[in-house]
Design an enzyme around this catalytic site. Structure first.
Site: not given
Length: 623
Positions: A285, A372, A400
């Site tokens: 990243k 979640e 979610r």
């Protein structure tokens, strides 16, 4: 002098690029992404990590309308894709009102197959497409770039398990930007992997397989022996493959995601596979921009910033604190006073203001990844065992976990406090990230108390309320700055609080809209109207009986809310007031939840929810 980005209208144009030309193009993509995101804000680190991978995919497969499909999971990795699908000339408008979306968007380009704003969904989408192609007799590749934490989501595993048992040949590129290649694999494993993906090996393998398939019983036994030997050797040398092979996938990798020749060779093997296949790609990243490489979490989603590494700071003014900043301060203070306080988030520690909590109380902080549903039920378990639990989620991602909030917390009547960040009009991330629906979804849940603070002081009082309550609570607030104290004298949490006296007009503002209502009252005052402003911060179980006579004395009553109208606070409060004899109030709410990206201020203005819009609507109603 910076080189001009080439006008690439179709990814198939890259098939004529040499490796050296692809490497030069990768450098240009990285330069364009850094330059643009420093002006517009956006997802920086994740996009810098997939530049070479995206170009190699485009050169290997035949992506485009009615051709092979490329599906990103999650969609914020798609910046390079936009640059090579005819949108480089508009890239400066990324995440701006009327400009390019920060996610794939079908209405924006025929090369965007799926509007991927949330995580862990793409493998299911690809599998559905693969089965439709099979039923339709169509030969087409369905490729998923699965990464940036998406594999922490259980839904991704559900899709992989289904694909493995059905053997529908979806192709999954596992973009692994957290693990390093296992050095224990050694040179032999890397050498064998290069042989395994070579064209000569793949061709010989196919010939041998065909010969053994058509041979005698002895040939079948030889085939079984070779298959078992190859399988055992691969599993010993490539430990990463064990899990995916068990799911029914063919596994290739790991491969360096920034080495274009290695990527092209591996992707060619994936393309030729007739089984569900995973290519394990190792990326970094922030690749190519040292501040993002060193702090990838900080540069995951950024506001406009100064690109010069020596002056890393946001271009946005400091001034007032955000609600997330206040959450950080108040939860750290609460945890320092009470060792039972625990905090949970689903891969959003920085965004929800829990980064300091994680540093100061690591043993009481739980980041579950993009999960979640699990985060909510984990909180329920902690609560059942006596802990005081705060679960911090973005409003859009709380959708979610609706069943877990209802079934595992509300029906159990557990004192879990949900902190819903990015509620209301969110802004630059567009429709998939708007926090407009939480009030409508959760206001009717049993036992749940829904709140929206008007300022920092309200938020502080609500967190203190959560520490001593015995029922579920939900506190929603926007990605916005606010004063600590807007001058509210009566801090009652469940009824109307008079902020500004007046005789003719009453504006009831829900949560953060109190500030806009006060400014609208000033505008109306200049038009010779006496305006009272009330603050309301509870979203359900509103106590207004003692205010009915007072409200009936006004010629006009308005209710202002930054949520969708249907099932919202304004609609529910209006019904309650009408039942008590008050004439129908004027409702100022969000009418269109499908607006694209823009700033929160721009979206509120479009909806007439800025101070001028509120005042204008009231004046038109009076006339």
């Amino acid at each position: 002098m910076a080189q001009t980005f080439p006008n690439i209208s179709d990814p198939s144009e890259l098939k004529d690029y040499s490796v050296a030309e692809l490497e030069s193009l990768a450098a240009l993509c990285r330069q364009e992404i850094m330059r643009t995101v420093s002006h517009t804000g956006g997802h920086l680190a994740s996009n810098l990590g997939v530049v070479e991978l995206t170009l190699a995919l485009a050169r290997t497969f035949d992506f485009g309308p009615e051709r092979d499909r490329l599906i990103f999971d999650v969609g914020h990795q798609s910046y390079t894709w936009k640059l090579i699908t005819g949108r480089s000339g508009e890239f400066y408008s990324l995440r701006q009102q009327g400009g390019l979306s920060g996610f794939p968007k079908r209405s924006e380009s025929p090369y965007d197959f799926y509007d991927a704003g949330h995580s862990s969904t793409a493998a299911s989408i690809a599998l559905g497409c693969q089965r439709a192609d099979r039923l339709n007799g169509v030969q087409r590749q369905n490729v998923v770039v699965l990464g940036d934490g998406a594999l922490t989501g259980g839904m991704a595993f559900e899709a992989l398990n289904d694909a493995g048992q059905s053997q529908d040949p979806i192709k999954v590129i596992l973009n692994d930007n957290q693990m390093s290649i296992d050095h224990n694999v050694g040179a032999l494993a890397r050498h064998l992997e290069k042989i395994r993906i070579s064209n000569s090996y793949l061709g010989l393998k196919k010939q041998v397989k065909n010969s053994l398939d058509n041979g005698s019983g002895a040939a079948a036994r030889v085939k079984d022996f070779l298959t078992d030997f190859k399988q055992n050797l691969r599993l010993r040398l490539h430990k990463e493959s064990i899990f995916f092979e068990a799911l029914g996938f063919r596994y290739y990798g790991p491969v360096d995601g920034h080495n274009i020749p290695d990527l092209l060779a591996s992707l060619r093997a994936v393309q030729l596979s007739d089984k569900p296949t995973i290519l394990h790609v190792i990326t970094k990243k922030g690749q190519g921009y040292s501040p993002a490489e060193e702090e990838p979490s900080r540069f995951h989603g950024v506001a406009p910033f100064f690109l010069d590494a020596k002056t890393q700071q946001s271009k946005q003014s400091n001034g007032r604190k955000t609600f997330s900043n206040y959450v950080s301060d108040f939860l750290v203070d609460a945890a320092s006073r009470d060792e039972q306080v625990c905090a949970i988030t689903a891969a959003m520690a920085q965004g929800t203001g829990l980064a300091d909590f994680e540093i100061k109380f690591p043993e009481r902080f739980f980041d579950t990844g993009i999960t979640e549903q699990h985060a909510v039920s984990l909180g329920a378990g902690l609560s059942l065992a006596g802990k005081k639990v705060f679960v911090a989620l973005y409003s859009t991602f709380s959708q979610r976990a609706v069943d877990q909030i209802l079934h595992d917390v509300c029906l159990e009547n557990l004192p879990v406090c949900f902190l819903l960040d990015r509620a209301g009009e969110v802004g630059a991330d567009g429709e998939t990230h708007q926090g407009l629906y939480d009030i409508s979804i959760f206001s009717s849940f049993p036992n749940l108390q829904l709140f929206a603070p008007a300022d920092g002081r309200d938020l502080e009082l609500l967190i203190e309320e959560a520490l001593k309550t015995n029922i579920p609570m939900m506190i929603r607030y926007p990605k916005a700055k606010t004063e600590y104290d807007l001058g509210i004298n009566n801090r009652n949490l469940r009824t109307l609080r008079l902020m500004r006296p007046g005789r003719e007009i009453a504006i009831i503002a829900y949560g953060v809209m109190a500030d806009s209502a006060l400014q609208a009252a000033e505008i109306l005052e200049k038009n010779n109207h006496s305006v009272a402003v009330y603050s309301l911060i509870t979203g359900n179980n509103i106590q207004v009986n003692d205010k009915i006579e007072e409200l009936c004395s006004y010629q006009h009553v308005s209710i202002v809310e930054d949520g969708i109208r249907t099932g919202g606070v304004a609609e529910n409060l209006a019904l309650k007031l009408c039942e008590q004899g008050l004439k129908v109030p004027l409702l100022h709410t969000v009418q269109n939840g499908l607006r694209g990206q823009a700033t929160r201020e721009e979206l509120l203005k479009e909806e007439g929810l800025d101070p001028e819009g509120i005042a204008s609507t009231i004046l038109a109603s009076l006339n």
